[in-house]
Design an enzyme around this catalytic site. Structure first.
Site, PDB file in Angstrom:
ATOM      1  N   SER A 137       0.867  -1.182   0.000  1.00 33.80           N
ATOM      2  CA  SER A 137       0.000   0.000   0.000  1.00 33.80           C
ATOM      3  C   SER A 137       0.900   1.227   0.000  1.00 33.80           C
ATOM      4  CB  SER A 137      -0.853   0.001   1.276  1.00 33.80           C
ATOM      5  OG  SER A 137      -1.461   1.267   1.494  1.00 33.80           O
ATOM      6  N   TYR A 150      -2.014  -0.881  10.374  1.00 37.82           N
ATOM      7  CA  TYR A 150      -1.983  -0.912   8.903  1.00 37.82           C
ATOM      8  C   TYR A 150      -0.656  -0.332   8.407  1.00 37.82           C
ATOM      9  CZ  TYR A 150      -3.905  -0.976   4.152  1.00 37.82           C
ATOM     10  OH  TYR A 150      -4.130  -1.255   2.819  1.00 37.82           O
TER      11      TYR A 150
HETATM   12  N1  LIG Z   1      -8.795  -0.610  -0.815  1.00 37.68           N
HETATM   13  C1  LIG Z   1      -7.781   0.235  -0.695  1.00 37.68           C
HETATM   14  O1  LIG Z   1      -7.962   1.460  -0.614  1.00 37.68           O
HETATM   15  C2  LIG Z   1      -6.372  -0.306  -0.693  1.00 37.68           C
HETATM   16  C3  LIG Z   1      -5.303   0.618  -0.822  1.00 37.68           C
HETATM   17  C4  LIG Z   1      -4.004   0.135  -0.798  1.00 37.68           C
HETATM   18  C5  LIG Z   1      -3.767  -1.226  -0.648  1.00 37.68           C
HETATM   19  N2  LIG Z   1      -4.818  -2.096  -0.520  1.00 37.68           N
HETATM   20  C6  LIG Z   1      -4.516  -3.510  -0.346  1.00 37.68           C
HETATM   21  O2  LIG Z   1      -5.119  -4.260  -1.372  1.00 37.68           O
HETATM   22  C7  LIG Z   1      -5.280  -5.617  -0.933  1.00 37.68           C
HETATM   23  C8  LIG Z   1      -6.651  -6.098  -1.318  1.00 37.68           C
HETATM   24  O3  LIG Z   1      -7.602  -5.371  -0.560  1.00 37.68           O
HETATM   25  P1  LIG Z   1      -9.012  -4.881  -1.145  1.00 37.68           P
HETATM   26  O4  LIG Z   1      -9.015  -3.413  -1.020  1.00 37.68           O
HETATM   27  O5  LIG Z   1      -9.290  -5.536  -2.433  1.00 37.68           O
HETATM   28  O6  LIG Z   1      -9.938  -5.430   0.035  1.00 37.68           O
HETATM   29  P2  LIG Z   1     -11.264  -6.337   0.040  1.00 37.68           P
HETATM   30  O7  LIG Z   1     -11.684  -6.337   1.467  1.00 37.68           O
HETATM   31  O8  LIG Z   1     -12.210  -5.910  -1.028  1.00 37.68           O
HETATM   32  O9  LIG Z   1     -10.716  -7.785  -0.375  1.00 37.68           O
HETATM   33  C9  LIG Z   1      -9.862  -8.502   0.465  1.00 37.68           C
HETATM   34  C10 LIG Z   1     -10.139  -9.990   0.253  1.00 37.68           C
HETATM   35  O10 LIG Z   1      -9.176 -10.698   1.039  1.00 37.68           O
HETATM   36  C11 LIG Z   1      -9.839 -11.758   1.702  1.00 37.68           C
HETATM   37  N3  LIG Z   1      -9.081 -12.113   2.895  1.00 37.68           N
HETATM   38  C12 LIG Z   1      -8.904 -11.364   4.011  1.00 37.68           C
HETATM   39  N4  LIG Z   1      -8.178 -12.067   4.911  1.00 37.68           N
HETATM   40  C13 LIG Z   1      -7.895 -13.261   4.346  1.00 37.68           C
HETATM   41  C14 LIG Z   1      -7.188 -14.411   4.768  1.00 37.68           C
HETATM   42  N5  LIG Z   1      -6.647 -14.480   5.990  1.00 37.68           N
HETATM   43  N6  LIG Z   1      -7.084 -15.464   3.919  1.00 37.68           N
HETATM   44  C15 LIG Z   1      -7.662 -15.422   2.695  1.00 37.68           C
HETATM   45  N7  LIG Z   1      -8.351 -14.360   2.236  1.00 37.68           N
HETATM   46  C16 LIG Z   1      -8.464 -13.293   3.051  1.00 37.68           C
HETATM   47  C17 LIG Z   1     -11.222 -11.225   2.014  1.00 37.68           C
HETATM   48  O11 LIG Z   1     -12.144 -12.298   2.237  1.00 37.68           O
HETATM   49  C18 LIG Z   1     -11.533 -10.424   0.748  1.00 37.68           C
HETATM   50  O12 LIG Z   1     -12.177 -11.219  -0.220  1.00 37.68           O
HETATM   51  C19 LIG Z   1      -5.016  -5.582   0.573  1.00 37.68           C
HETATM   52  O13 LIG Z   1      -3.741  -6.107   0.845  1.00 37.68           O
HETATM   53  C20 LIG Z   1      -5.082  -4.114   0.913  1.00 37.68           C
HETATM   54  O14 LIG Z   1      -4.346  -3.777   2.064  1.00 37.68           O
HETATM   55  C21 LIG Z   1      -6.105  -1.666  -0.559  1.00 37.68           C
END
Ligand SMILES: NC(=O)c1ccc[n+]([C@@H]2O[C@H](COP(=O)([O-])OP(=O)(O)OC[C@H]3O[C@@H](n4cnc5c(N)ncnc54)[C@H](O)[C@@H]3O)[C@@H](O)[C@H]2O)c1
Length: 268
Positions: A137, A150
């Protein structure tokens, strides 16, 4: 790296960025294992993607589940070429966050990456080929206002990706580290909203949504796959993060001062 014909595992593929990555990988000609705690969502998406996609349900912090997803990929498609360590959790909270909550965040945002690498690196070194894509991130390069776990876990994810690249980059293992700001997913709008630390979580959400545009998961996945095709380490779906990171590196105290000002403006 040419994506067509490759075998990939995407963790967190049941929703958000992981689902978008899996869909784009299949569209680009890869065969993909979609792994998620929410097995039903992953299976439902896999069905729509056809015979190039299968789903594995389970907690991707658990080494036996990671191993099962690798074995499933090998049995159905062949050796794993690309591993997208993408599953992650958000949520607000500062130093008062309980040890249990710190551990849960560090488990999925960092240790899941370490355990996957532990299982994959030996085979990749033997074959002289493998690609690890870490979804960290912008919080891992800069910081996340309102969320110490985080910020810290994402810095650790960046640190581990960096270390893998330095250690194995000359032996055929490529690494990319994805550092977006806001992405329009449940993590941004749900994890922070349901946090046990509502004041910090609100600050975190405000910081993300006012620092830059909130991109669609599909747009971020497009940028990630272009970065992988170019074999670029740092993948920045929000290009402005590059300048912010340079400012931090060139004058840390000035950057800290600016971040305090930004925080005060959000709290006002
Ligand atoms: N959304 C944002 O603004 C953002 C910004 C920067 C980075 N990210 C990163 O992107 C990545 C994806 O996040 P997202 O935004 O798509 O979130 P999201 O919540 O839409 O999706 C995350 C998915 O991961 C799954 N998950 C969580 N813990 C798990 C585990 N222990 N084992 C297996 N699956 C698991 C959840 O069930 C979900 O389907 C993350 O690492 C997040 O930190 C997101």
């Amino acid at each position: 790296m040419e994506i067509s014909g490759r075998v990939a595992i995407v963790t967190g593929a049941g929703a958000g960025l992981g689902a978008a990555l899996a869909s784009r990988l299949v569209a680009a000609g890869a065969r993909v294992v979609l792994a998620d705690l929410d097995g039903e969502s992953a299976a439902a998406l896999a069905r729509t993607l056809g015979s190039s996609a299968v789903a594995v349900a389970g907690d991707m912090t658990d080494e036996t589940v990671i191993r099962a997803s690798i074995e499933r990929a090998e049995a159905d498609f062949g050796p794993v070429d690309l591993y997208f360590a993408n599953a992650g959790v958000g949520g607000g909270g500062g130093e008062a966050t309980t040890d249990q909550e710190w551990a849960a965040t560090l488990e999925i945002n960092v240790m899941a990456h370490v355990r996957a690498a532990r299982l994959l690196v030996p085979g990749w070194l033997e074959r002289g080929n493998g690609y690890f894509v870490s979804t960290a991130s912008a919080a891992g390069l800069l910081t996340q206002l309102g969320s110490a776990p985080y910020s810290v876990s994402k810095h650790a994810a960046v640190g581990f990706a960096e270390w893998l690249s330095v250690t194995y980059g000359d032996r055929g293992i490529r690494v990319s580290c994805v550092c977006p700001m806001g992405v329009d997913t449940q993590l941004l709008y749900g994890d922070f909203a349901s946090s046990r630390y509502p004041a910090e979580a609100e600050l975190a959400m405000k910081a993300v949504t006012s620092a830059g545009p909130v991109l669609s998961p599909d747009r971020v996945a497009e940028v990630v796959l272009a970065g992988v095709a170019d074999e670029r380490f740092l993948i920045l779906p929000h290009p402005e993060v590059s300048k912010m990171f340079q400012q931090k590196g060139s004058d840390y105290d000035r950057w800290l001062h600016g971040m305090r000002r930004f925080q005060a403006s959000l709290l006002a």
